[in-house]
Motif scaffolding. Structure first.
Motif, short mmCIF file in Angstrom:
data_model
loop_
_atom_site.label_atom_id
_atom_site.label_comp_id
_atom_site.label_asym_id
_atom_site.label_seq_id
_atom_site.Cartn_x
_atom_site.Cartn_y
_atom_site.Cartn_z
N GLN A 21 37.84 50.19 38.00
CA GLN A 21 37.24 49.07 38.72
C GLN A 21 37.16 49.38 40.22
N VAL A 22 36.09 48.93 40.82
CA VAL A 22 35.96 49.04 42.28
C VAL A 22 36.53 47.77 42.88
N LEU A 23 37.62 47.91 43.61
CA LEU A 23 38.29 46.74 44.15
C LEU A 23 38.98 47.13 45.46
N GLU A 24 38.72 46.36 46.48
CA GLU A 24 39.34 46.62 47.77
C GLU A 24 40.30 45.50 48.11
N VAL A 25 41.52 45.88 48.45
CA VAL A 25 42.52 44.91 48.88
C VAL A 25 42.68 45.04 50.38
N LYS A 26 42.47 43.94 51.08
CA LYS A 26 42.56 43.94 52.54
C LYS A 26 43.97 43.58 52.97
N ALA A 100 42.44 41.49 38.05
CA ALA A 100 40.99 41.32 37.94
C ALA A 100 40.51 41.56 36.51
N TYR A 101 41.18 42.47 35.82
CA TYR A 101 40.80 42.77 34.43
C TYR A 101 41.17 41.62 33.49
N TYR A 102 42.37 41.10 33.62
CA TYR A 102 42.84 40.05 32.71
C TYR A 102 42.42 38.65 33.15
#
Length: 310
Positions: A21-26, A100-102
């Motif tokens: 997954q493409v996911l950015e945590v700031k 994000a997946y679940y």
């Protein structure tokens, strides 16, 4: 398909559907920015983080805090432990990929690190759009700032438990606390929280998930049958005795069986047993995770047909 994600400590086996997954945590380092603030540029940080500066407090309060010697020591200790937050950010990002997946409708919050004067009871605060991490609560169990804190509490003030604490905060958005006041209902409530950690922290040890060291977890495993027999023989499962929480569910130096083995046992063994019941239920029914969280404890218990390991 499983992907191996290289990390500083070890490789993690993570399903490709999660890992890719493409996911950015700031991450915003308020603790570091505040440490560098001067009376002259205080207005800048107040504008960036208005939620940390209630209007009823004058600027003199914040200037005094910036210049306070104890606060400076605390910030130096945090900077020594968390000068580079890269590894923690990678772990937290992996956690939020699982979330994000679940829970695909969940909005990933912005993470803000800060110091809290070692307010360990509120070391993680998860609001709608913000995740606040009191990094001064993760300096390691033997840190001098934790002198005077009970040992059973200070041993959890370690960065290895950071992601687990985040999931504990997140679980309150997913799992409703039971109206049923029985010991069984409360056990299974905490069992659901720990099973949530099975899903979201799949790469971590079971000891990390429950906040035990490995010796404590091994004790719980070795004595699972005896613990269960104790609960059954004393007819505790459907009891609403309020003292069962402090004895077997709440953080404590040990569980209170009122037997000689008490001092050998870790605290929160009721949570451990609830976890095993939930695991048995999921294994037997293969229920989709999203259907588990709101199931009544009685349904889970009856269908689990839990048998303790001997």
């Amino acid at each position: 398909m499983v992907c191996l994600i290289g990390a500083c400590k070890k490789d993690k086996e993570v399903p490709a559907a999660i890992a890719n997954q493409v996911l950015e945590v700031k991450v915003l380092r308020f603790d570091q920015e505040f440490a560098e603030t001067t009376p002259e540029n205080l207005s800048d940080i107040k504008g960036k983080y208005p939620y940390f500066f209630p209007a009823q407090y004058s600027d003199s309060v914040w200037i005094a805090k910036i210049q306070d010697t104890l606060q400076i020591e605390l910030r130096q200790a945090v900077d020594s432990a968390f000068a580079d937050f890269t590894e923690e950010q990678e772990e937290i990002t992996l956690l939020f990929k699982h979330i994000a997946y679940y829970f695909p409708r969940y909005t990933i919050p912005t993470i803000v690190t800060l110091t809290t004067d070692v307010d360990y009871e509120n070391r993680i605060i998860l609001a709608d759009t913000l995740l606040l991490i009191g990094v001064d609560n993760y300096l390691g169990k033997d840190h001098r700032f934790y002198q005077g804190i009970d040992r059973y509490i200070s041993k959890g003030l370690d960065k290895q438990y950071l992601e687990s604490d985040i999931v504990s905060a997140f679980s309150k958005k997913v799992i409703s606390y039971p109206r049923d006041r029985s010991f069984l209902a409360q056990m299974i409530y905490y069992g659901k929280e720990l099973y949530l950690k099975d899903l979201l922290l799949s790469w971590q040890s079971d000891a990390q998930k429950i906040g035990y060291n490995q010796e404590e977890y091994s004790w719980a495993q070795a004595n699972e049958e005896q613990i269960w027999r104790y609960f059954i023989e004393r007819e505790l499962l459907y009891s609403t005795d309020a003292q069962l929480g402090p004895r077997f569910l709440d953080p404590a130096p040990f569980s209170k069986f009122r037997l000689e083995l008490d001092n050998e046992s870790p605290g929160r063994l009721g949570r451990y047993m609830g976890w095993q019941i939930v695991r048995a239920f999921v294994e037997k029914t293969d229920i989709p995770a999203q259907e588990l969280w709101n199931l009544p404890a009685e349904t889970i218990f009856k269908e689990a047909n839990y048998k303790p390991k001997k």
